[in-house]
Design a protein around this motif. Structure first.
Motif, PDB file in Angstrom:
ATOM      1  N   MET A 157       3.708   5.143  19.434  1.00  0.00           N
ATOM      2  CA  MET A 157       2.415   4.878  18.789  1.00  0.00           C
ATOM      3  C   MET A 157       1.865   3.522  19.237  1.00  0.00           C
ATOM      4  SD  MET A 157       1.545   7.490  16.911  1.00  0.00           S
ATOM      5  CE  MET A 157       0.553   7.099  15.483  1.00  0.00           C
ATOM      6  N   GLN A 158       2.747   2.526  19.397  1.00  0.00           N
ATOM      7  CA  GLN A 158       2.300   1.214  19.890  1.00  0.00           C
ATOM      8  C   GLN A 158       1.676   1.352  21.276  1.00  0.00           C
ATOM      9  OE1 GLN A 158       5.886  -1.119  19.682  1.00  0.00           O
ATOM     10  NE2 GLN A 158       5.425  -1.918  17.657  1.00  0.00           N
TER      11      GLN A 158
ATOM     12  N   MET B   1       6.407  -6.603   2.824  1.00  0.00           N
ATOM     13  CA  MET B   1       5.812  -6.305   4.126  1.00  0.00           C
ATOM     14  C   MET B   1       4.522  -7.105   4.304  1.00  0.00           C
ATOM     15  SD  MET B   1       5.277  -2.521   5.769  1.00  0.00           S
ATOM     16  CE  MET B   1       7.006  -2.092   5.586  1.00  0.00           C
ATOM     17  N   ASN B   2       4.329  -7.650   5.484  1.00  0.00           N
ATOM     18  CA  ASN B   2       3.164  -8.492   5.715  1.00  0.00           C
ATOM     19  C   ASN B   2       1.948  -7.650   6.115  1.00  0.00           C
ATOM     20  OD1 ASN B   2       1.338 -10.440   6.322  1.00  0.00           O
ATOM     21  ND2 ASN B   2       2.342 -11.122   8.209  1.00  0.00           N
ATOM     22  N   TYR B   3       1.163  -7.300   5.086  1.00  0.00           N
ATOM     23  CA  TYR B   3       0.002  -6.458   5.361  1.00  0.00           C
ATOM     24  C   TYR B   3      -1.159  -7.250   5.961  1.00  0.00           C
ATOM     25  CZ  TYR B   3       2.267  -2.748   2.649  1.00  0.00           C
ATOM     26  OH  TYR B   3       3.130  -1.781   2.192  1.00  0.00           O
ATOM     27  N   ASP B   4      -0.963  -8.582   6.166  1.00  0.00           N
ATOM     28  CA  ASP B   4      -2.018  -9.373   6.794  1.00  0.00           C
ATOM     29  C   ASP B   4      -1.974  -9.246   8.307  1.00  0.00           C
ATOM     30  OD1 ASP B   4      -3.004 -10.246   4.393  1.00  0.00           O
ATOM     31  OD2 ASP B   4      -1.655 -11.962   4.302  1.00  0.00           O
ATOM     32  N   SER B   5      -0.891  -8.696   8.821  1.00  0.00           N
ATOM     33  CA  SER B   5      -0.788  -8.536  10.266  1.00  0.00           C
ATOM     34  C   SER B   5      -1.598  -7.313  10.697  1.00  0.00           C
ATOM     35  CB  SER B   5       0.681  -8.354  10.663  1.00  0.00           C
ATOM     36  OG  SER B   5       0.761  -7.769  11.945  1.00  0.00           O
ATOM     37  N   ALA B   6      -2.630  -7.572  11.493  1.00  0.00           N
ATOM     38  CA  ALA B   6      -3.492  -6.456  11.939  1.00  0.00           C
ATOM     39  C   ALA B   6      -2.690  -5.444  12.751  1.00  0.00           C
ATOM     40  CB  ALA B   6      -4.652  -7.006  12.771  1.00  0.00           C
ATOM     41  N   ARG B   7      -1.736  -5.943  13.511  1.00  0.00           N
ATOM     42  CA  ARG B   7      -0.929  -5.056  14.347  1.00  0.00           C
ATOM     43  C   ARG B   7      -0.082  -4.117  13.478  1.00  0.00           C
ATOM     44  NH1 ARG B   7       1.279  -5.259  19.551  1.00  0.00           N
ATOM     45  NH2 ARG B   7       3.428  -4.528  19.714  1.00  0.00           N
ATOM     46  N   LEU B   8       0.518  -4.715  12.420  1.00  0.00           N
ATOM     47  CA  LEU B   8       1.343  -3.903  11.525  1.00  0.00           C
ATOM     48  C   LEU B   8       0.478  -2.879  10.780  1.00  0.00           C
ATOM     49  CD1 LEU B   8       4.035  -3.251  10.143  1.00  0.00           C
ATOM     50  CD2 LEU B   8       3.474  -4.976   8.429  1.00  0.00           C
ATOM     51  N   VAL B   9      -0.667  -3.335  10.288  1.00  0.00           N
ATOM     52  CA  VAL B   9      -1.568  -2.430   9.573  1.00  0.00           C
ATOM     53  C   VAL B   9      -1.957  -1.260  10.473  1.00  0.00           C
ATOM     54  CG1 VAL B   9      -3.948  -2.226   8.712  1.00  0.00           C
ATOM     55  CG2 VAL B   9      -2.482  -4.063   7.884  1.00  0.00           C
ATOM     56  N   ASP B  10      -2.219  -1.575  11.740  1.00  0.00           N
ATOM     57  CA  ASP B  10      -2.624  -0.517  12.660  1.00  0.00           C
ATOM     58  C   ASP B  10      -1.493   0.487  12.891  1.00  0.00           C
ATOM     59  OD1 ASP B  10      -4.883   0.341  14.293  1.00  0.00           O
ATOM     60  OD2 ASP B  10      -3.452   0.164  15.933  1.00  0.00           O
ATOM     61  N   LEU B  11      -0.281  -0.020  13.015  1.00  0.00           N
ATOM     62  CA  LEU B  11       0.851   0.896  13.232  1.00  0.00           C
ATOM     63  C   LEU B  11       1.126   1.741  11.989  1.00  0.00           C
ATOM     64  CD1 LEU B  11       3.309  -1.274  15.308  1.00  0.00           C
ATOM     65  CD2 LEU B  11       2.153   0.814  16.014  1.00  0.00           C
ATOM     66  N   LEU B  12       1.040   1.106  10.825  1.00  0.00           N
ATOM     67  CA  LEU B  12       1.225   1.868   9.586  1.00  0.00           C
ATOM     68  C   LEU B  12       0.138   2.931   9.450  1.00  0.00           C
ATOM     69  CD1 LEU B  12       2.165  -0.995   7.081  1.00  0.00           C
ATOM     70  CD2 LEU B  12       3.682   0.807   7.931  1.00  0.00           C
ATOM     71  N   ASP B  38     -10.601  -2.958   6.280  1.00  0.00           N
ATOM     72  CA  ASP B  38      -9.954  -3.007   7.602  1.00  0.00           C
ATOM     73  C   ASP B  38      -8.879  -1.923   7.711  1.00  0.00           C
ATOM     74  OD1 ASP B  38      -8.475  -4.496   5.667  1.00  0.00           O
ATOM     75  OD2 ASP B  38      -7.241  -5.323   7.277  1.00  0.00           O
ATOM     76  N   VAL B  39      -8.222  -1.627   6.592  1.00  0.00           N
ATOM     77  CA  VAL B  39      -7.197  -0.579   6.600  1.00  0.00           C
ATOM     78  C   VAL B  39      -7.862   0.792   6.765  1.00  0.00           C
ATOM     79  CG1 VAL B  39      -5.344   0.492   5.257  1.00  0.00           C
ATOM     80  CG2 VAL B  39      -5.648  -1.982   5.192  1.00  0.00           C
ATOM     81  N   ARG B  40      -8.978   0.975   6.065  1.00  0.00           N
ATOM     82  CA  ARG B  40      -9.707   2.247   6.205  1.00  0.00           C
ATOM     83  C   ARG B  40     -10.168   2.442   7.647  1.00  0.00           C
ATOM     84  NH1 ARG B  40     -11.622   0.947   1.097  1.00  0.00           N
ATOM     85  NH2 ARG B  40     -13.559   0.006   1.827  1.00  0.00           N
ATOM     86  N   SER B  41     -10.678   1.366   8.250  1.00  0.00           N
ATOM     87  CA  SER B  41     -11.151   1.483   9.639  1.00  0.00           C
ATOM     88  C   SER B  41     -10.007   1.860  10.575  1.00  0.00           C
ATOM     89  CB  SER B  41     -11.779   0.166  10.098  1.00  0.00           C
ATOM     90  OG  SER B  41     -12.949  -0.076   9.373  1.00  0.00           O
ATOM     91  N   ALA B  42      -8.833   1.265  10.328  1.00  0.00           N
ATOM     92  CA  ALA B  42      -7.679   1.575  11.184  1.00  0.00           C
ATOM     93  C   ALA B  42      -7.299   3.055  11.035  1.00  0.00           C
ATOM     94  CB  ALA B  42      -6.495   0.679  10.807  1.00  0.00           C
ATOM     95  N   VAL B  43      -7.312   3.542   9.809  1.00  0.00           N
ATOM     96  CA  VAL B  43      -6.986   4.963   9.578  1.00  0.00           C
ATOM     97  C   VAL B  43      -8.028   5.846  10.251  1.00  0.00           C
ATOM     98  CG1 VAL B  43      -6.924   6.758   7.796  1.00  0.00           C
ATOM     99  CG2 VAL B  43      -5.625   4.648   7.489  1.00  0.00           C
TER     100      VAL B  43
END
Lengths: 166, 233
Positions: A157-158, B1-12, B38-43
């Motif tokens: 996915m990354q 979990m660090n939900y401030d990380s854009a990268r992590l949010v995107d992977l989740l 930002d989470v909605r946009s990533a989804v």
């Protein structure tokens, strides 16, 4: 058709249904492997599409992708809640070959990015999407530790995201 | 979990859409989804990308009973709350609108903003509302072409967003009717003759949220947040 559906235009909504339902139903059959259940989910999904059509906007991508997402979330809820795949079904799952993406049907960009993934990464991601497999189900059918499947999908996915963002 | 990380949010978000994010992690992510744009946009990005994977499967037509069941469940299509149907409201609004002092607001629109002819009492009205609260009142005289929109409870969508009004003709794409006023203001425009017939026959109107200045494409680009019928008095 969706804008008109948002206004309560049932004819437009029926045309939207006719244009998208065969694609959505194919995904649900692939995930649920039960036509009666897939038809129930189709009903729930399209009633939700009707109710939420005014919430749709261009940022959400293709209308078909949006409808597939609504239907898949409902199917995933059912699969996870009922633990539908009992031992017998798991045996069938293990015998089922993972879906290999065809060269047709989706954009050149997604095709290109999937092509950059390792074979097992690509197969696992596609199988999770179109079959609704969990990490555990993928691990069982591949006789691989669950942790290996998790990291394989995460890395896939990354790479997919990095490629799609370029 | 660090939900401030854009990268992590995107992977989740990716694993949420894929369905491999499960249990407590999925529920925590869903809470985040309701709270953070930002989470909605990533989804949405992942839904759009991965949704194409569904096209790898050969289409299968569902039995016709599925549509019949859907059609039954969305019937009746009652779009309007009780206050909408109140004839008293229409009469009161008709009288009020015909004598209202309106403030002209020049906006980007295919319509001219010349003052309407005098004595153009409305013959068509529409109330755009949110639940039981009317947000805008529209009145039009389709003989003279005068159309007035008044913001009764509508406030600005955002600092850089506007509300754009669309006519939904009987056939063809939505047609912009210009930007809607907010904060108690009114705007009156003159509707060209060709569009009066379209409005008379239209299936209704819709309001979308657009960038400042209005839709850059001539078609709705933002979410459709309200819809309403146009009623002949």
């Amino acid at each position: 058709m969706l804008a008109r559906s948002a206004l309560g235009d049932r004819d437009a909504f029926q045309r939207l249904y006719e244009a998208t339902a065969p694609r959505v139903y194919a995904v649900l059959l692939s995930m649920l492997r039960d036509s009666a259940l897939a038809q129930d989910v189709m009903q729930d999904a399209y009633v939700k599409v009707w109710g939420q059509s005014r919430d749709y906007h261009a940022d959400r991508g293709l209308v078909l992708s949006w409808i597939i997402a609504i239907a898949r979330y409902r199917a995933l809820d059912l699969l996870r809640a009922s633990k539908r795949r009992d031992a017998l079904e798991m045996e069938a799952v293990q015998q089922q070959s993972l879906t290999e993406p065809t060269q047709e049907g989706f954009s050149d960009l997604l095709q290109e990015c999937l092509g950059k993934l390792a074979d097992l990464q690509r197969r696992s991601i596609v199988a999770a999407f179109v079959n609704g497999f969990t990490h555990e189900e993928l691990a069982a059918r591949e006789a691989t530790p669950v942790g290996t499947v998790k990291s394989r999908i995460r890395r896939g996915m990354q790479r997919l995201r990095e490629c799609l963002q370029q | 979990m660090n939900y401030d990380s854009a990268r992590l949010v995107d992977l989740l978000a990716g694993e949420y859409v894929l369905g491999t994010l499960r249990g407590g992690a999925r529920r925590r992510f869903e809470r985040l989804l309701h709270q953070r744009p930002d989470v909605r946009s990533a989804v949405w990005r992942w839904e759009s990308s991965l949704g194409e994977l569904g096209l790898t499967l050969a289409p299968v037509s569902p039995p016709s009973a599925v549509w019949s069941a859907v059609a039954r469940r969305i019937e009746p299509a009652d779009l309007h709350p009780a206050w909408w149907r109140s004839i008293g409201l229409w009469r009161a609004w008709s009288l009020a609108a015909s004598t209202a002092l309106v403030v002209l607001l020049v906006v980007s629109s295919p319509f001219t903003t010349s003052p309407p002819p005098p004595d153009s009492a409305p013959d068509h009205v529409s109330v755009i509302g949110d639940g039981s609260e009317p947000l805008w009142l529209l009145s039009a005289n389709l003989e003279t072409g005068a159309i007035t929109a008044r913001a009764v409870n509508a406030v600005a969508a955002d600092v850089d967003k506007v509300f754009e009004l669309w006519m939904l003709p009987e056939s063809g794409p939505p047609i912009s009717m210009g930007l809607l006023p907010v904060g108690g203001e009114s705007v009156t425009r003159s509707l060209p003759a060709g569009l009066r017939a379209l409005l008379r026959q239209s299936k209704g109107i819709a309001v979308s949220i657009e960038p400042a200045g209005g839709s850059p494409t001539g078609a709705p680009t933002g979410p459709v947040v309200h819809t309403a019928r146009v009623v002949s008095l």
